[in-house]
Design a protein around this motif. Sequence first.
Motif, PDB file in Angstrom:
ATOM      1  N   GLY A 198      65.201  50.635 -33.504  1.00 35.02           N
ATOM      2  CA  GLY A 198      66.320  51.093 -32.690  1.00 35.02           C
ATOM      3  C   GLY A 198      67.357  49.992 -32.553  1.00 35.02           C
ATOM      4  N   GLU A 199      68.505  50.330 -32.036  1.00 36.47           N
ATOM      5  CA  GLU A 199      69.600  49.361 -31.945  1.00 36.47           C
ATOM      6  C   GLU A 199      69.208  48.157 -31.092  1.00 36.47           C
ATOM      7  OE1 GLU A 199      73.079  47.653 -32.843  1.00 36.47           O
ATOM      8  OE2 GLU A 199      72.284  49.510 -33.689  1.00 36.47           O
ATOM      9  N   GLU A 200      68.536  48.412 -29.982  1.00 38.52           N
ATOM     10  CA  GLU A 200      68.150  47.320 -29.083  1.00 38.52           C
ATOM     11  C   GLU A 200      67.148  46.379 -29.753  1.00 38.52           C
ATOM     12  OE1 GLU A 200      66.088  46.719 -24.680  1.00 38.52           O
ATOM     13  OE2 GLU A 200      66.863  48.706 -25.261  1.00 38.52           O
ATOM     14  N   ASP A 201      66.145  46.954 -30.431  1.00 39.22           N
ATOM     15  CA  ASP A 201      65.155  46.135 -31.130  1.00 39.22           C
ATOM     16  C   ASP A 201      65.777  45.390 -32.297  1.00 39.22           C
ATOM     17  OD1 ASP A 201      63.149  46.852 -29.435  1.00 39.22           O
ATOM     18  OD2 ASP A 201      62.422  48.515 -30.665  1.00 39.22           O
ATOM     19  N   ARG A 202      66.739  46.019 -32.962  1.00 36.70           N
ATOM     20  CA  ARG A 202      67.419  45.379 -34.084  1.00 36.70           C
ATOM     21  C   ARG A 202      68.183  44.137 -33.625  1.00 36.70           C
ATOM     22  NH1 ARG A 202      70.765  49.614 -37.154  1.00 36.70           N
ATOM     23  NH2 ARG A 202      68.718  50.580 -37.192  1.00 36.70           N
ATOM     24  N   VAL A 203      68.860  44.265 -32.504  1.00 34.37           N
ATOM     25  CA  VAL A 203      69.603  43.124 -31.945  1.00 34.37           C
ATOM     26  C   VAL A 203      68.639  42.012 -31.553  1.00 34.37           C
ATOM     27  CG1 VAL A 203      71.038  42.365 -30.007  1.00 34.37           C
ATOM     28  CG2 VAL A 203      71.561  44.511 -31.181  1.00 34.37           C
ATOM     29  N   ARG A 204      67.512  42.414 -30.942  1.00 31.64           N
ATOM     30  CA  ARG A 204      66.529  41.415 -30.534  1.00 31.64           C
ATOM     31  C   ARG A 204      65.952  40.686 -31.753  1.00 31.64           C
ATOM     32  NH1 ARG A 204      62.415  44.406 -28.139  1.00 31.64           N
ATOM     33  NH2 ARG A 204      63.847  44.887 -26.449  1.00 31.64           N
ATOM     34  N   ASN A 207      68.485  38.248 -33.148  1.00 31.51           N
ATOM     35  CA  ASN A 207      68.560  37.061 -32.299  1.00 31.51           C
ATOM     36  C   ASN A 207      67.396  36.114 -32.568  1.00 31.51           C
ATOM     37  OD1 ASN A 207      70.925  37.848 -31.060  1.00 31.51           O
ATOM     38  ND2 ASN A 207      69.904  38.839 -29.328  1.00 31.51           N
TER      39      ASN A 207
END
Length: 498
Positions: A198-204, A207
């Motif tokens: 998901g977008e949130e996991d991808r960003v994490r 990082n």
Amino acid sequence: MNNKIIDSTFISRRPLLPVIEFVENGKKIQKNISTDCVIVGRSKQCDICVDDDKLSRNHFMLVRTDGKFEIKDLNSSNGLIVNGKKVKKAILTGNDKIVAGTSSFSFVLTREDLNMNKVSLRPLTIDNSSFEKKYVPKLPKWTRKNIVTASAVSLLAFALTLLLTGPEKEAKVIPSIQKAKIQEILTAEQELTSTKLGEEDRVRALNMFKLAEYHFKARNFALAKKSMEAYFAMVPNSVIAPAFIATCEEALGNNSLADEKLEKLEKESEKRELISKLLEQGSQALGREEYENAINIYSKILEIDEYNNSAYDGILLAQSEITKKHQPVIESIESKTIPQAEIYANEMSKSFKAQDYTTAFELANKIIAMGQGQSGRTSFLKAFRTKNKVISITNSLFAHMIKEASLLAKADAEEEAIKIYQRVLAVFPYQTQAKASLNAIFKKKHDQAKLLYAKALVEKSYKDTASMESNLRAIISLVPASDVYHQKASRMLKDLAS
């Protein structure tokens, strides 16, 4: 089948992806091994949980040490079979068949992460490291001029093919032109877009990747590895992470060895520099006829390096000069010498002649501790000479036994080595080499007991009483009663019995 064990050098230079395969409920399952230790069993707390009643809760574990993969039986009820043989532990070769309970596993080392037909690695922008040189494939650096030239050559080849073969060959030419296109270099962003995160996991995950690069640039290799492992856990099919982690491990190993050697060299250098300064000061004191001061300076050297012959020679010379110039004064001082020092000196001489080197060494230390002012010149000097002789004789006397014990310890016959070291120390408890080697063996056993105790605590939480008791008894047989883990194991066994 040639099962060649893959050593750490090969693994570090050519990153491999360890995978364990098994069948559960008629479905084939593949699990990537992304950490250095993986536990397999039927407990849901295991890294790999398999629904098999014949499996123990914690049946076996896979461990990577120095680039090699090892499988260990965790005191399972039904045992472990690797490549047709029942084992407690074994080195895996990368193409192994494992049977535990009624389940069959395959351990393989895949090379998909290096398949350039699928993807090309992006050179990581990491400064001051060998990462790019060793682990990233060399890709051509395309400039605008290169692109124009390549395009022109491709179009010319296409036109010539049409002229020579006609339109019917066009379909065969187009794929070759497409192969000539510049391969896109994979970045972390591109790798993440191909995942189902998901977008949130991808960003994490991104990082974590950037954080790993940041730590690597700062030469914080342990933190870089940890960050990349977190990224790898989120993106298990990553082709960048394995090579990066392998680089961190190699850098950590090199750094640790380099730091130890550097620290040792620095200490030796400081020690030599200090001795050199003191020798110079002693020589200057002799030149100024400050013989008492010279003796004190040379005594400091002997505290640092008890085998320093120059310091002994300096003391002898200073005492000789004192005797020549101040004989009457010395005689009066000696008449006031504490009788106890003379008694020690006489007993020391008798013990040395009787080859009771332990007593002679202890008496010499007592006289030296009293200092020249209290013990007197003659007793003080005699003590230094006796101590030096005892050290030289005992080193020669026990050299063969210490060498034999050292070889036994290297051959994993540690119990026999301990017996030899203890025999040496029973005769002469101040033998430094035997004492240091014995302490090293006991420290190693202490560390092993610590690991067994940790396993026992895990087994206690799973209420696996049999395995826990087995590990506790192993601790008691491994380390002496004075060891803290021997005492802890004893208490736990008493609690079990009650």
